[in-house]
Write an enzyme that holds these catalytic residues in place. Structure first.
Site, PDB file in Angstrom:
ATOM      1  N   GLY A 132      46.460  31.018  22.567  1.00  0.00           N
ATOM      2  CA  GLY A 132      46.293  30.308  21.428  1.00  0.00           C
ATOM      3  C   GLY A 132      45.271  31.123  20.666  1.00  0.00           C
ATOM      4  O   GLY A 132      44.316  31.861  21.020  1.00  0.00           O
ATOM      5  N   ASN A 189      49.521  41.297   9.871  1.00  0.00           N
ATOM      6  CA  ASN A 189      50.369  42.307  10.411  1.00  0.00           C
ATOM      7  C   ASN A 189      51.450  42.767   9.421  1.00  0.00           C
ATOM      8  O   ASN A 189      51.294  42.012   8.279  1.00  0.00           O
ATOM      9  CB  ASN A 189      50.858  42.233  11.709  1.00  0.00           C
ATOM     10  CG  ASN A 189      51.931  40.787  11.718  1.00  0.00           C
ATOM     11  OD1 ASN A 189      52.316  40.597  10.778  1.00  0.00           O
ATOM     12  ND2 ASN A 189      51.959  40.351  12.825  1.00  0.00           N
ATOM     13  N   ASP A 225      51.161  45.263  27.761  1.00  0.00           N
ATOM     14  CA  ASP A 225      51.443  43.871  27.108  1.00  0.00           C
ATOM     15  C   ASP A 225      50.727  43.573  26.010  1.00  0.00           C
ATOM     16  O   ASP A 225      49.388  43.736  25.837  1.00  0.00           O
ATOM     17  CB  ASP A 225      50.943  42.552  28.206  1.00  0.00           C
ATOM     18  CG  ASP A 225      51.159  41.279  27.788  1.00  0.00           C
ATOM     19  OD1 ASP A 225      51.619  40.868  26.799  1.00  0.00           O
ATOM     20  OD2 ASP A 225      50.852  40.356  28.549  1.00  0.00           O
ATOM     21  N   GLY A 262      46.148  41.473  18.453  1.00  0.00           N
ATOM     22  CA  GLY A 262      45.628  41.101  17.270  1.00  0.00           C
ATOM     23  C   GLY A 262      44.210  40.237  17.245  1.00  0.00           C
ATOM     24  O   GLY A 262      43.513  40.546  16.672  1.00  0.00           O
ATOM     25  N   ASP A 263      44.305  39.172  18.085  1.00  0.00           N
ATOM     26  CA  ASP A 263      43.265  38.505  18.350  1.00  0.00           C
ATOM     27  C   ASP A 263      42.085  39.385  18.928  1.00  0.00           C
ATOM     28  O   ASP A 263      40.826  38.785  18.400  1.00  0.00           O
ATOM     29  CB  ASP A 263      43.621  37.430  19.157  1.00  0.00           C
ATOM     30  CG  ASP A 263      44.617  36.453  18.895  1.00  0.00           C
ATOM     31  OD1 ASP A 263      44.890  36.358  17.493  1.00  0.00           O
ATOM     32  OD2 ASP A 263      45.322  36.053  19.571  1.00  0.00           O
TER      33      ASP A 263
END
Length: 311
Positions: free
Chosen positions: A42, A185, A247, A252-253
């Site tokens: 999440g 992005n 992976d 981004g998080d």
């Protein structure tokens, strides 16, 4: 007594199922995956985890289901040091089904679940801790009406609002004008600008277009190409670190959490972008979600100083 929180993250908590496979199945085809990795995810929970793993006092506000997946998500955040006092339980936990390909790229499908059961009353009950933080981190995996409500209720607070417009949504001019830092992005930037982003040059143009709509800063992440940052005063490019991508889930998080950490520590915008780019490159070189995010001690082990720099 709990110490003053530096970061409040309001957003999604998903339990992720990552299928590692050679390719996606064709229509009507049954394709066999090579491996299954499961764990916390999440966008909201991921950003909270990275902030906490870098030593920031962090609170998570959101909802999980009344099931074992919800318990696992809460336990994971607690283990990272995140304050979960404002994570409620109702319904079924949100889920993320992620297909991870050999080059590290991924395709993700979300089940909203309890993430869409967060209410304005939940925000009101946590408003004191939200408004008292230095940074508020928002994403788009909870209802848009809640995002707008948070922006409205914190407009006069002395905190910085960071919005990761992912998945991309239309945002009112009023709400967008209250955002201090917008993170998108290529796909999300194209959605917001109606302009193609397929190079560093076009990313600069789009970032400069978007920065006119926010308070100060736009960060446009370009995956393997790097990052373009635009403010009202400047625009610059930071190339990505060369790593073997395994992976990209949560990269981004991880970047956002590290970027906020650097700003709180007093780094310049350029140095914050450099370090956050390094953090995300470490994340993509590992398998999994928030458990793959680097800690502050790991960064120090790479001989990186976290001493605040001159602005």
């Amino acid at each position: 007594m709990m110490k003053k929180q530096q970061v409040a993250v309001i957003g999604s908590l998903n339990y992720d199922l990552l299928l590692k496979q050679e390719r996606l199945p064709k229509k009507g085809e049954t394709f066999t995956a090579d491996d299954l990795i499961q764990g916390p995810g999440g966008k909201g929970a991921n950003q909270a985890a990275q902030c906490a793993k870098l030593g920031l006092s962090t609170s998570m506000i959101g909802k999980v289901g009344e099931d074992r997946f919800g318990e696992a998500l809460i336990g994971s955040l607690q283990a990272f040091g995140v304050n979960v006092d404002y994570v409620g339980k109702k319904g079924t936990t949100g889920m993320g089904i992620v297909n991870v390909l050999p080059d590290g790229d991924y395709h993700s499908t979300l089940l909203r679940g309890a993430n869409y059961l967060i209410t304005k009353e939940d925000i009101n009950q946590s408003l004191e801790i939200i408004s008292g933080c230095q940074y508020i981190l928002l994403q788009q995996e909870i209802p848009p009406s809640i995002i707008d409500y948070i922006i409205e209720k914190t407009r006069d607070a002395k905190c910085q609002l960071v919005l990761n417009n992912a998945p991309a949504r239309d945002i009112s001019e009023t709400s967008l004008s209250a955002i201090d830092i917008l993170v998108v992005n290529e796909t999300e930037a194209e959605f917001m600008s109606d302009c193609k982003v397929d190079s560093v040059e076009s990313a600069h143009e789009v970032a400069q277009k978007l920065v006119k709509k926010v308070k100060n800063t736009v960060i446009l992440t370009l995956g393997a190409l790097g990052v373009v940052v635009a403010t009202k005063e400047e625009s610059f490019y930071t190339p990505a670190n060369k790593v073997e991508a395994v992976d990209a889930t949560g990269a981004g998080d991880s970047f956002i959490g590290a970027f906020v950490f650097c700003l709180i520590e007093g780094y310049t915008l350029q140095k914050a972008t450099d370090l956050a780019t390094l953090v995300s490159s470490i994340t993509v070189s590992r398998t999994g979600g928030s458990e793959s995010f680097p800690t502050l001690s790991e960064l120090q082990g790479l001989a990186l100083s976290h001493k605040p720099l001159e602005r």
